[in-house]
Design a protein around this motif. Structure first.
Motif, PDB file in Angstrom:
ATOM      1  N   LYS A   1     103.101  21.004  25.524  1.00 37.85           N
ATOM      2  CA  LYS A   1     104.455  20.575  25.217  1.00 37.85           C
ATOM      3  C   LYS A   1     105.374  21.774  24.962  1.00 37.85           C
ATOM      4  N   ARG A   2     104.847  22.751  24.219  1.00 41.00           N
ATOM      5  CA  ARG A   2     105.704  23.881  23.865  1.00 41.00           C
ATOM      6  C   ARG A   2     106.080  24.701  25.081  1.00 41.00           C
ATOM      7  N   TYR A   3     105.165  24.770  26.028  1.00 39.84           N
ATOM      8  CA  TYR A   3     105.470  25.484  27.257  1.00 39.84           C
ATOM      9  C   TYR A   3     106.649  24.823  27.976  1.00 39.84           C
ATOM     10  N   TRP A   4     106.574  23.504  28.096  1.00 41.25           N
ATOM     11  CA  TRP A   4     107.627  22.800  28.835  1.00 41.25           C
ATOM     12  C   TRP A   4     108.954  22.840  28.092  1.00 41.25           C
ATOM     13  N   MET A   5     108.903  22.733  26.766  1.00 37.32           N
ATOM     14  CA  MET A   5     110.143  22.828  25.995  1.00 37.32           C
ATOM     15  C   MET A   5     110.790  24.198  26.214  1.00 37.32           C
ATOM     16  N   ALA A   6     109.965  25.222  26.194  1.00 38.36           N
ATOM     17  CA  ALA A   6     110.481  26.582  26.398  1.00 38.36           C
ATOM     18  C   ALA A   6     111.094  26.704  27.788  1.00 38.36           C
ATOM     19  N   LEU A   7     110.405  26.124  28.777  1.00 40.91           N
ATOM     20  CA  LEU A   7     110.937  26.211  30.141  1.00 40.91           C
ATOM     21  C   LEU A   7     112.273  25.467  30.261  1.00 40.91           C
ATOM     22  N   ILE A   8     112.344  24.296  29.651  1.00 49.07           N
ATOM     23  CA  ILE A   8     113.603  23.543  29.685  1.00 49.07           C
ATOM     24  C   ILE A   8     114.739  24.376  29.099  1.00 49.07           C
ATOM     25  N   ARG A   9     114.469  25.004  27.966  1.00 49.28           N
ATOM     26  CA  ARG A   9     115.518  25.810  27.335  1.00 49.28           C
ATOM     27  C   ARG A   9     115.992  26.915  28.273  1.00 49.28           C
ATOM     28  N   GLN A  10     115.049  27.536  28.954  1.00 51.01           N
ATOM     29  CA  GLN A  10     115.433  28.644  29.836  1.00 51.01           C
ATOM     30  C   GLN A  10     116.141  28.145  31.095  1.00 51.01           C
ATOM     31  N   VAL A  11     115.725  26.990  31.568  1.00 52.82           N
ATOM     32  CA  VAL A  11     116.381  26.419  32.743  1.00 52.82           C
ATOM     33  C   VAL A  11     117.809  25.966  32.394  1.00 52.82           C
ATOM     34  N   LEU A  12     117.974  25.464  31.172  1.00 51.77           N
ATOM     35  CA  LEU A  12     119.312  25.093  30.707  1.00 51.77           C
ATOM     36  C   LEU A  12     120.220  26.310  30.686  1.00 51.77           C
ATOM     37  N   VAL A  13     119.717  27.377  30.111  1.00 51.48           N
ATOM     38  CA  VAL A  13     120.548  28.574  30.006  1.00 51.48           C
ATOM     39  C   VAL A  13     120.837  29.150  31.395  1.00 51.48           C
ATOM     40  N   ALA A  14     119.878  28.962  32.313  1.00 45.70           N
ATOM     41  CA  ALA A  14     120.094  29.445  33.678  1.00 45.70           C
ATOM     42  C   ALA A  14     121.042  28.534  34.456  1.00 45.70           C
TER      43      ALA A  14
ATOM     44  N   LEU B   1     120.559  25.381  35.642  1.00 45.17           N
ATOM     45  CA  LEU B   1     120.014  24.454  36.642  1.00 45.17           C
ATOM     46  C   LEU B   1     120.016  23.019  36.103  1.00 45.17           C
ATOM     47  N   LEU B   2     119.965  22.909  34.810  1.00 48.68           N
ATOM     48  CA  LEU B   2     120.111  21.618  34.143  1.00 48.68           C
ATOM     49  C   LEU B   2     121.256  21.755  33.164  1.00 48.68           C
ATOM     50  N   LYS B   3     121.818  20.618  32.792  1.00 51.52           N
ATOM     51  CA  LYS B   3     122.766  20.658  31.676  1.00 51.52           C
ATOM     52  C   LYS B   3     122.543  19.450  30.783  1.00 51.52           C
ATOM     53  N   LYS B   4     122.992  19.614  29.547  1.00 53.32           N
ATOM     54  CA  LYS B   4     122.908  18.481  28.642  1.00 53.32           C
ATOM     55  C   LYS B   4     124.205  17.718  28.733  1.00 53.32           C
ATOM     56  N   ASP B   5     124.098  16.426  28.832  1.00 53.06           N
ATOM     57  CA  ASP B   5     125.272  15.587  28.923  1.00 53.06           C
ATOM     58  C   ASP B   5     126.088  15.697  27.645  1.00 53.06           C
ATOM     59  N   ILE B   6     127.399  15.841  27.785  1.00 56.27           N
ATOM     60  CA  ILE B   6     128.243  16.041  26.607  1.00 56.27           C
ATOM     61  C   ILE B   6     128.382  14.760  25.796  1.00 56.27           C
ATOM     62  N   GLU B   7     128.600  13.657  26.470  1.00 53.64           N
ATOM     63  CA  GLU B   7     128.826  12.400  25.743  1.00 53.64           C
ATOM     64  C   GLU B   7     127.616  12.013  24.890  1.00 53.64           C
ATOM     65  N   THR B   8     126.448  12.063  25.507  1.00 58.67           N
ATOM     66  CA  THR B   8     125.254  11.672  24.764  1.00 58.67           C
ATOM     67  C   THR B   8     124.637  12.868  24.064  1.00 58.67           C
ATOM     68  N   TYR B   9     125.168  14.005  24.327  1.00 59.96           N
ATOM     69  CA  TYR B   9     124.682  15.267  23.812  1.00 59.96           C
ATOM     70  C   TYR B   9     123.174  15.337  23.822  1.00 59.96           C
TER      71      TYR B   9
ATOM     72  N   LEU C   1     120.815  17.168  36.264  1.00 64.30           N
ATOM     73  CA  LEU C   1     120.812  18.268  37.228  1.00 64.30           C
ATOM     74  C   LEU C   1     122.236  18.759  37.421  1.00 64.30           C
ATOM     75  N   THR C   2     122.387  20.045  37.557  1.00 69.81           N
ATOM     76  CA  THR C   2     123.696  20.582  37.917  1.00 69.81           C
ATOM     77  C   THR C   2     123.712  20.793  39.436  1.00 69.81           C
ATOM     78  N   GLU C   3     124.870  21.180  39.920  1.00 75.26           N
ATOM     79  CA  GLU C   3     124.991  21.527  41.339  1.00 75.26           C
ATOM     80  C   GLU C   3     123.959  22.610  41.682  1.00 75.26           C
ATOM     81  N   ALA C   4     123.894  23.625  40.812  1.00 76.65           N
ATOM     82  CA  ALA C   4     122.940  24.718  41.042  1.00 76.65           C
ATOM     83  C   ALA C   4     121.502  24.202  41.037  1.00 76.65           C
ATOM     84  N   GLY C   5     121.239  23.229  40.190  1.00 77.00           N
ATOM     85  CA  GLY C   5     119.906  22.642  40.111  1.00 77.00           C
ATOM     86  C   GLY C   5     119.547  21.913  41.402  1.00 77.00           C
ATOM     87  N   ARG C   6     120.520  21.177  41.940  1.00 76.09           N
ATOM     88  CA  ARG C   6     120.275  20.464  43.213  1.00 76.09           C
ATOM     89  C   ARG C   6     120.001  21.468  44.335  1.00 76.09           C
ATOM     90  N   ASN C   7     120.788  22.538  44.337  1.00 79.23           N
ATOM     91  CA  ASN C   7     120.570  23.571  45.356  1.00 79.23           C
ATOM     92  C   ASN C   7     119.199  24.216  45.207  1.00 79.23           C
TER      93      ASN C   7
END
Ligand code: ADP
Ligand code: MG
Length: 568
Positions: free
Chosen positions: A469-482, A484-492, A497-503
């Motif tokens: 679990k910790r590995y995947w959480m760490a990866l998510i955090r790094q992918v967010l900062v990169a 490729l993913l974003k956190k939805d603002i409304e639901t925070y 997926l972002t455009e960059a993530g789809r690409n």
């Protein structure tokens, strides 16, 4: 320069003695003077006050300045009066005034003498004040510290919620300027909506503080020794050490004193006299260090604070940014050292447990960002600026190498395949999950939510169970900062997926994942390290002091923990 610009520069010189505008000030002022709604996002110390003070002084009528900080209002009023010929030019309207004073204030406003009227939001809600302000000429309304309007800000004030309504009652077409140093996209959106100024011209300055060095260290039971060692290595320099609780402030201040460091405590539980005395001692450099709760710092302007230490990690990145921002105001060295243990996050979560659900959700989301920041192996500066919606390139950006992660990179490995798994899972579960649930799906753990989406999640259920679990959480955090993913603002929190993530999914490429530090080491809460314990050979004098202090404080604090530390 055209005539308008010449006039603005002349007024700048005349009223403030400055020959140049700072950053975006001139454009902001032009926008406001043109009667447009205006929104200003500048870091602390950026020069926001002048953005409304100057227009107020050169326009007809009175500008109403809403600010939550009574002490700061008073400073500003005094400063403006000092450069004007007339005391009436600036006034504060609040409950501390007597009848005669209120009469004088109102007369000055009616006579067009008063250019700036500072009010706390509570005073604005008073019907008699609203009625009075309706009857006079208001040049514009300034809402300082506008983030107070948002529950997503670090300093939410319910009274700010009413402002829009009150401003409308005072006058329909009054231009509004909102100003803040807190600029997460979510807070920005809240401010614009709540003040109903979505049409505002927005001016945002960079939040980069290139002279600050950021460092996060794991917090262990030796944290006091670590702090003492750091302070001793920086002997004679001014610093602030932030702790979460008053008790810890008291304890740590004493530990430092016993170890020969000139330190004083500061927190809201001390009486006003002591607080002022300790603050002055710090400003006058009679002591080097203030150990403080967040009560210390608002409006403190010591330009040569050389370090800010967080004994406890703050509850949001904004708070961290604000507090570390008190270092290196003069552009000189500023070392920001935070001690972090995941335990402390859990403590902060526990504090929130009594609060309304919505508030808790916000609190958790903010904390999650703090975790991401503290555990990240990415550039600290890039992380912070990304949080504020700002792109930063560590290669070319100013201060790009000024943090622990950039200077001493952590180990990395190729994670391209895992990133693909992660992004595919987000894509195929139709952007439904927050990080935790997504990790559940990937590692093959179910819960009610996941079970209810069986068909969507099925192909991905357990695809990544070879890693924890910790590995995947760490990866998510790094992918967010990169990005490729974003956190939805409304639901925070729901990952999309972002455009960059789809690409990326169309054409996967190398993704070097930094390996995280281990941050879930238990910290010994009471930090009772015996005087003769690790690293410390206490001398006679210190032992006597220690005993004495213990006696004096035994009642107040319980038996206080002390570390006597001496570098070998
Ligand atoms: P903020 O509200 O953005 O934190 P302040 O309005 O308190 O910042 O201003 C920070 C400092 O910058 C103050 O000491 C102020 O006098 C100074 N300052 C503001 N504008 C200028 C300018 N144009 N030139 C030089 N100094 C300025
Ligand atoms: Mg300000």
């Amino acid at each position: 320069m055209n005539k308008e610009e010449i006039d603005l520069h002349a007024s700048l010189k005349k009223y403030f003695g400055f020959s140049k505008f700072k950053g975006l000030q001139e454009s902001v002022i032009k926008s406001l003077v043109a009667g447009d709604n205006t929104f200003v996002i500048m870091p602390t110390g950026g020069g926001k006050s002048l953005c409304y003070q100057l227009p107020a002084l050169i326009q007809d009528g009175t500008a109403i300045i809403v600010s939550p900080l009574i002490a700061l209002m008073k400073n500003q009023v005094d400063a403006i009066r000092a450069v004007s010929q007339h005391d009436g030019v600036a006034h504060v309207l609040n409950s501390s005034l007597n009848k005669t004073e209120i009469k004088q204030v109102k007369e000055d406003i009616k006579n067009g003498v008063t250019k700036l009227l500072y009010v706390a939001p509570e005073s604005l809600t008073k019907e008699e004040n609203v009625q009075f302000l309706r009857s006079v000429t208001v040049s514009f309304m300034a809402v300082d510290e506008a983030h107070c309007i948002s529950e997503w800000g670090h300093d939410f004030r319910p009274e700010y919620r009413n402002l829009r309504h009150i401003i409308k009652r005072i006058g329909d077409n009054i231009p509004i300027i909102g100003l803040t140093a807190t600029a997460t996209p979510k807070v920005q959106e809240d401010i614009l909506k709540s003040l109903d100024i979505t049409d505002a011209n927005t001016f945002k300055a960079s939040f980069n503080r290139p002279n600050l060095y950021y460092e996060v260290r794991p917090k262990t039971k030796n944290v006091d020794s670590d702090i003492i060692r750091f302070v001793k290595q920086n002997e004679g320099k001014s610093g602030i050490i932030y702790c979460l609780s008053r008790k810890r402030v008291e304890e740590l201040a004493q530990v430092l004193q016993v170890n020969g460091i000139k330190a004083v405590p500061y927190h809201a539980g001390l009486d006003a006299k002591t607080r002022v005395r300790h603050q002055d001692m710090f400003l006058m450099e009679d002591v080097d260090v203030v150990v403080a709760t967040i009560a210390f710092g608002m409006g403190i302007d010591k330009p040569d604070v050389r370090f800010v230490i967080h004994h406890d990690i703050p509850k949001s990145i904004e708070s961290y940014y604000q507090e570390t921002g008190r270092a290196g105001r003069d552009g000189g060295e500023g070392h920001c050292l935070a001690f972090y243990a995941y335990k402390d996050i859990e403590k902060l979560e526990k504090f929130m447990s009594g609060k309304p659900v919505a508030e808790q959700e916000i609190g958790h989301a903010l904390l999650q960002e703090v975790v991401a920041f503290a555990e990240s192996s990415l550039s600290r500066r890039k992380f912070i600026l990304h949080y504020f919606g700002e792109e930063f390139d560590t290669e070319t950006g100013e201060g790009g190498d000024m943090d622990d992660n950039v200077r001493y990179p952590k180990k990395q490995h190729e994670a391209q395949d895992d990133v693909v798994v992660l992004l595919e899972t987000v894509a195929h579960t139709n952007d439904k999950y927050k990080s935790k649930d997504l990790v559940h799906v990937i590692t093959g753990k179910s819960n009610a939510l996941i079970a209810s989406h069986r068909t969507d999640t099925l192909p991905f259920f357990g695809v990544g169970q070879d890693k924890d679990k910790r590995y995947w959480m760490a990866l998510i955090r790094q992918v967010l900062v990169a990005g490729l993913l974003k956190k939805d603002i409304e639901t925070y929190g729901v990952l999309r997926l972002t455009e960059a993530g789809r690409n990326y999914l169309k054409q996967p490429e190398s993704f070097m994942m930094s390996e995280d530090h281990v941050f879930d080491i238990a910290t010994d809460e009471s930090i009772i390290t015996a005087a003769k314990g690790e690293g410390g050979v206490a001398d006679e004098r210190l032992m006597t002091m220690l005993k004495d202090l213990r006696k004096r404080n035994a009642k107040k604090l319980g038996v206080p923990p002390f570390v006597i530390f001496q570098d070998p």
